[in-house]
Design a protein around this motif. Structure first.
Motif, PDB file in Angstrom:
ATOM      1  N   PHE A 217       0.962  -1.149   0.095  1.00 47.20           N
ATOM      2  CA  PHE A 217      -0.003  -0.049   0.154  1.00 47.20           C
ATOM      3  C   PHE A 217       1.121   1.395  -0.192  1.00 47.20           C
ATOM      4  O   PHE A 217       0.509   2.200  -0.810  1.00 47.20           O
ATOM      5  N   ALA A 218       2.018   1.242   0.850  1.00 43.03           N
ATOM      6  CA  ALA A 218       2.951   2.415   0.717  1.00 43.03           C
ATOM      7  C   ALA A 218       3.320   2.474  -0.534  1.00 43.03           C
ATOM      8  O   ALA A 218       3.655   3.836  -0.997  1.00 43.03           O
ATOM      9  N   LYS A 219       3.830   1.458  -1.167  1.00 44.57           N
ATOM     10  CA  LYS A 219       4.633   1.572  -2.481  1.00 44.57           C
ATOM     11  C   LYS A 219       3.643   2.370  -3.376  1.00 44.57           C
ATOM     12  O   LYS A 219       3.710   2.889  -4.261  1.00 44.57           O
ATOM     13  N   PHE A 220       2.254   1.684  -3.513  1.00 41.32           N
ATOM     14  CA  PHE A 220       1.305   2.052  -4.020  1.00 41.32           C
ATOM     15  C   PHE A 220       0.995   3.757  -4.049  1.00 41.32           C
ATOM     16  O   PHE A 220       0.698   4.535  -5.168  1.00 41.32           O
ATOM     17  N   LEU A 228      -3.941  10.448  -7.118  1.00 46.59           N
ATOM     18  CA  LEU A 228      -5.051  10.327  -6.179  1.00 46.59           C
ATOM     19  C   LEU A 228      -5.465  11.519  -5.570  1.00 46.59           C
ATOM     20  O   LEU A 228      -6.394  11.889  -5.241  1.00 46.59           O
ATOM     21  N   GLU A 229      -4.291  12.483  -5.413  1.00 43.81           N
ATOM     22  CA  GLU A 229      -4.589  13.952  -4.707  1.00 43.81           C
ATOM     23  C   GLU A 229      -5.560  14.855  -5.997  1.00 43.81           C
ATOM     24  O   GLU A 229      -6.493  15.519  -5.738  1.00 43.81           O
TER      25      GLU A 229
END
Length: 248
Positions: A217-220, A228-229
């Motif tokens: 998830f962190a890598k994503f 995403l922002e």
């Protein structure tokens, strides 16, 4: 054939002529009369047979000579046996004489010993011996009494020791039961520990999976954060527009 009878026994046929004795003798009488007269001259009487031969005469002389030799051998054996028997008899006699002398010496020693003992018995003070015996009897009774007391004490100690042993056995049995219970508790504790270890291993696996998912998830997020922002900003703008439209 010659049928003259022996002039000594008058039974057997004479076969020899003793020139010294002027007698015709049979074989047995010749041996009997001439056993210790070797200087007598004897000749064989001629046998008038139907076919007299020098060979028969020689054979007869050889037979007589052989019989004489055999008889002499028997006499020698008889003398040897008699000598051996005499020697054995002398040896046995000496042996018996030695045994008899030994017995006589032993009897004499025993007689002297008995005389000495009799003299000693006469010298013994009977009253003194009786007093000593009474003293020994009293001492023996005291020793027996002490021994009985010591035996009683020993029996009491043995009884106490048996009681202690019984208590120790009971304590040992209780201790063994406690050890069995402790072993059971240890077995349960071991089983629980094994179960906890298994659960711990499962939690570790879940934790590793969770860490992996967080890392993914962190890598994503690291890779798609700006996007995403932007998506979030667009969604906010759309929501604001919708709210404005609803108000107007």
């Amino acid at each position: 054939m010659n049928k003259s009878k022996c002039q000594s026994c008058n039974k057997n046929i004479a076969i020899l002529n003793c020139v010294t004795c002027s007698l015709i003798l049979c074989y047995f009488c010749d041996e009997k009369l001439h056993s210790d007269k070797e200087n007598h001259i004897t000749t064989t009487l001629p046998f008038a047979s139907q076919h007299p031969t020098q060979q028969n005469q020689s054979h007869l002389n050889q037979t007589i000579q052989q019989k004489r030799l055999e008889l002499q051998e028997l006499k020698d054996k008889e003398q040897k046996i008699a000598k051996i028997y005499q020697e054995k008899m002398l040896h046995a006699q000496k042996k018996y004489e030695q045994q008899i002398n030994s017995l006589e010496e032993r009897l004499q020693s025993a007689s002297q010993f008995m005389n000495q003992m009799q003299d000693q018995v006469e010298e013994i003070d009977v009253d003194k011996m009786q007093n000593e015996l009474e003293g020994l009897d009293k001492s023996l009774k005291l020793d027996i009494k002490k021994a009985e007391q010591e035996q009683s004490i020993l029996q009491e100690k043995s009884k106490n020791a048996d009681q202690l042993i019984s208590k120790l056995q009971k304590a040992t049995e209780i201790e063994q039961k406690q050890i069995l219970k402790m072993n059971e508790v240890l077995a349960v504790f071991k089983a629980c520990s094994e179960q906890l270890q298994k659960e711990k291993d499962l939690l570790m696996l879940d934790n590793e999976k969770l860490v992996g998912e967080v890392e993914i998830f962190a890598k994503f997020m690291a890779e798609n954060g700006p996007l995403l922002e932007e998506i979030g900003r667009v969604k906010n703008e759309q929501q604001q527009q919708q709210q404005q439209q609803q108000q107007s």
